[in-house]
Design an enzyme around this catalytic site. Structure first.
Site, mmCIF file in Angstrom:
data_model
loop_
_atom_site.group_PDB
_atom_site.id
_atom_site.type_symbol
_atom_site.label_atom_id
_atom_site.label_comp_id
_atom_site.label_asym_id
_atom_site.label_seq_id
_atom_site.Cartn_x
_atom_site.Cartn_y
_atom_site.Cartn_z
ATOM 1 N N ASN A 63 0.859 -1.186 0.000
ATOM 2 C CA ASN A 63 0.000 0.000 0.000
ATOM 3 C C ASN A 63 0.896 1.237 0.000
ATOM 4 O O ASN A 63 1.480 1.588 1.027
ATOM 5 C CB ASN A 63 -0.911 -0.021 1.230
ATOM 6 C CG ASN A 63 -1.861 1.165 1.264
ATOM 7 O OD1 ASN A 63 -1.939 1.949 0.319
ATOM 8 N ND2 ASN A 63 -2.590 1.301 2.363
ATOM 9 N N LYS A 65 0.019 4.257 -0.314
ATOM 10 C CA LYS A 65 -0.678 5.381 0.320
ATOM 11 C C LYS A 65 -0.480 6.661 -0.498
ATOM 12 O O LYS A 65 -0.446 6.617 -1.730
ATOM 13 C CB LYS A 65 -0.227 5.532 1.769
ATOM 14 C CG LYS A 65 -0.449 4.241 2.587
ATOM 15 C CD LYS A 65 -0.263 4.436 4.061
ATOM 16 C CE LYS A 65 -0.537 3.137 4.789
ATOM 17 N NZ LYS A 65 -0.459 3.298 6.256
ATOM 18 N N HIS A 147 -9.565 0.467 5.218
ATOM 19 C CA HIS A 147 -8.312 0.784 5.902
ATOM 20 C C HIS A 147 -8.591 1.757 7.043
ATOM 21 O O HIS A 147 -9.468 2.609 6.958
ATOM 22 C CB HIS A 147 -7.305 1.386 4.923
ATOM 23 C CG HIS A 147 -5.915 1.436 5.455
ATOM 24 N ND1 HIS A 147 -5.484 2.415 6.319
ATOM 25 C CD2 HIS A 147 -4.847 0.626 5.269
ATOM 26 C CE1 HIS A 147 -4.223 2.209 6.638
ATOM 27 N NE2 HIS A 147 -3.813 1.118 6.015
ATOM 28 N N GLU A 149 -7.202 4.351 8.089
ATOM 29 C CA GLU A 149 -7.126 5.779 7.771
ATOM 30 C C GLU A 149 -8.404 6.256 7.105
ATOM 31 O O GLU A 149 -8.775 7.432 7.231
ATOM 32 C CB GLU A 149 -5.894 6.044 6.897
ATOM 33 C CG GLU A 149 -4.595 5.862 7.678
ATOM 34 C CD GLU A 149 -3.416 5.396 6.850
ATOM 35 O OE1 GLU A 149 -2.375 5.085 7.451
ATOM 36 O OE2 GLU A 149 -3.541 5.324 5.603
ATOM 37 N N GLU A 217 -5.074 -5.276 10.574
ATOM 38 C CA GLU A 217 -4.102 -4.221 10.827
ATOM 39 C C GLU A 217 -4.457 -3.496 12.132
ATOM 40 O O GLU A 217 -5.324 -2.618 12.133
ATOM 41 C CB GLU A 217 -4.088 -3.213 9.677
ATOM 42 C CG GLU A 217 -3.614 -3.780 8.355
ATOM 43 C CD GLU A 217 -3.256 -2.677 7.372
ATOM 44 O OE1 GLU A 217 -2.096 -2.583 6.991
ATOM 45 O OE2 GLU A 217 -4.150 -1.892 7.024
ATOM 46 N N GLY A 223 2.280 2.430 10.803
ATOM 47 C CA GLY A 223 3.136 3.585 10.624
ATOM 48 C C GLY A 223 3.789 4.097 11.880
ATOM 49 O O GLY A 223 4.321 5.202 11.909
ATOM 50 N N SER A 263 3.405 -1.969 10.322
ATOM 51 C CA SER A 263 4.861 -1.833 10.454
ATOM 52 C C SER A 263 5.610 -3.114 10.090
ATOM 53 O O SER A 263 6.623 -3.452 10.707
ATOM 54 C CB SER A 263 5.228 -1.364 11.867
ATOM 55 O OG SER A 263 4.711 -0.066 12.121
#
Length: 307
Positions: A63, A65, A147, A149, A217, A223, A263
C-alpha cells in the site's frame, strides 16, 4: 525497533455486545500517535480459539498510500520488475490514483495492481471519488477497502465500507478488506468485538468470499514502528478464521486468506510468516523500497520451512 509487549487481553472468542464505535471521535486516531504508545504491563491469560488455517496462496500487498512522484515511482517499478520473487505468492501493489495508469502500463504482469479506495456505486456526480468501472478501465484487479485511515480519519463506517466491498466484488474487483482495533480498544479487551463487528459488516452484504483477502491491521501498529508480536497477530487471525467458520462457512474459513499489516518490514516478516494463520502481509512504508518489499514477498520461504 521497539516491539510491543506480549500483552494479550482475555478474549473468549465469542461475540459480545460492544459500544457503538461509529460515535468515537476521529481525533482519537491522531491523538494515539501524538504520544508514546504504551500497552498494559500486566498480561492476562488468553483462551485459545480453535480454527483451521488458510489453504490459499501466500498474499503480499504493498500500500503506497499518498506517496511518490512520477520519478520515484518509475524507479520503484524498475526495482520491482527486476526483483526475483518466489513464484507461489500473489503480489499486489496499490499506487496513488494519479499514478495507476503509469504503474499498470509499466509494471511486470507478475505483480497485480490495486486501488486504495473506490466509490460505493457507479460513477457520476461524485466529486473527488473514483468508480470501480474506472479502476478496471486502467487495469486494476484489486481495491483496498476499510483501511483504518479511511475509517478513523475520513469517517467511513462499517456499513458504508461493506457496501463498497459488495459493489466492487459484483463488478469483478478483488477486495482487500481491512479490519483492526484502536489502542484503547485493545487495552479495554475489545479487540475481538471490534474485529468481529467489522467482519460482520462485510459478511452481511458481500455476494461471495471467493475474491476477498482479509487484512488484520491493528491501528496502533500502522506507521508507528510498533508491530504486534507474532503471537498477538496469530491470536487475532485465528479468532477471525473461527468467526468465519461459525458465521459464514467452514469452507470460507479454510480458503480465505488473512494477512497481517502494521509496520511489517524486511526484518520482522520472517517471524510473522511462521505463524500458521498469517497468510501474508499488507505492507505500508516498506513497500516503497523495492528490495525490501521483495524480501517480504519471499518470506513465504520461512512458512515453507515451518510447514
Amino acid at each position: 525497533m521497539s516491539i510491543v509487549s506480549t500483552y494479550c487481553p482475555h478474549f473468549s472468542g465469542r461475540r459480545r455486545s460492544s459500544p457503538n464505535l461509529h460515535n468515537a471521535p476521529s481525533q482519537s486516531f491522531l491523538q494515539h500517535f501524538s504520544s508514546q504508545l504504551r500497552l498494559p504491563s500486566s498480561p492476562k491469560p488468553c483462551r485459545a480459539v480453535i480454527a483451521m488455517s488458510g489453504s490459499g496462496k501466500f498474499f503480499v500487498g504493498g500500500n503506497w498510500k499518498c506517496n511518490g512522484t512520477k520519478d520515484s515511482i518509475t524507479k520503484l517499478v524498475s526495482d520491482l520488475n527486476g526483483a526475483k520473487l518466489e513464484s507461489d505468492v500473489d503480489v499486489v501493489v496499490a499506487p496513488p490514483f494519479v499514478y495507476l495508469d503509469q504503474v499498470t502500463s509499466s509494471l511486470t504482469d507478475r505483480i497485480e495492481v490495486s486501488a486504495q479506495n473506490s466509490w460505493i456505486g457507479k460513477g457520476g456526480a461524485f466529486t473527488g471519488e473514483i468508480s470501480v468501472e474506472q479502476l478496471k478501465d486502467v487495469g486494476c484487479k484489486w481495491v483496498i477497502l476499510g483501511h483504518s485511515e479511511r475509517r478513523h480519519v475520513i469517517g467511513e463506517d462499517d456499513q458504508f465500507i461493506g457496501k463498497k466491498a459488495a459493489y466492487a466484488l459484483n463488478e469483478g474487483l478483488g477486495v482487500i478488506a481491512c479490519i483492526g482495533e484502536l489502542l484503547e480498544e485493545r487495552e479495554a479487551g475489545k479487540t475481538f468485538d471490534v474485529c468481529f463487528q467489522q467482519l460482520k459488516a462485510f459478511a452481511d452484504v458481500v455476494p461471495s468470499w471467493h475474491n476477498i483477502v482479509i487484512a488484520y491491521e491493528p491501528v496502533w501498529a500502522i506507521g508507528t514502528g510498533k508491530v504486534a508480536t507474532p503471537q498477538q497477530a496469530q491470536e487475532v487471525h485465528l479468532a477471525a478464521r473461527d468467526w468465519l467458520k461459525k458465521n459464514v462457512s467452514e469452507e470460507v474459513a479454510s480458503k480465505t486468506r488473512i494477512i497481517y499489516g502494521g509496520s511489517v518490514n524486511g526484518s520482522n516478516c520472517g517471524e510473522l510468516a511462521k505463524e500458521e494463520d498469517i497468510d501474508g502481509f499488507l505492507v505500508g512504508g516498506a513497500s516503497l523500497k523495492g528490495p525490501e518489499f521483495a524480501t517480504i514477498v519471499n518470506s513465504v520461504t520461512t512458512k515453507k520451512v515451518v510447514a
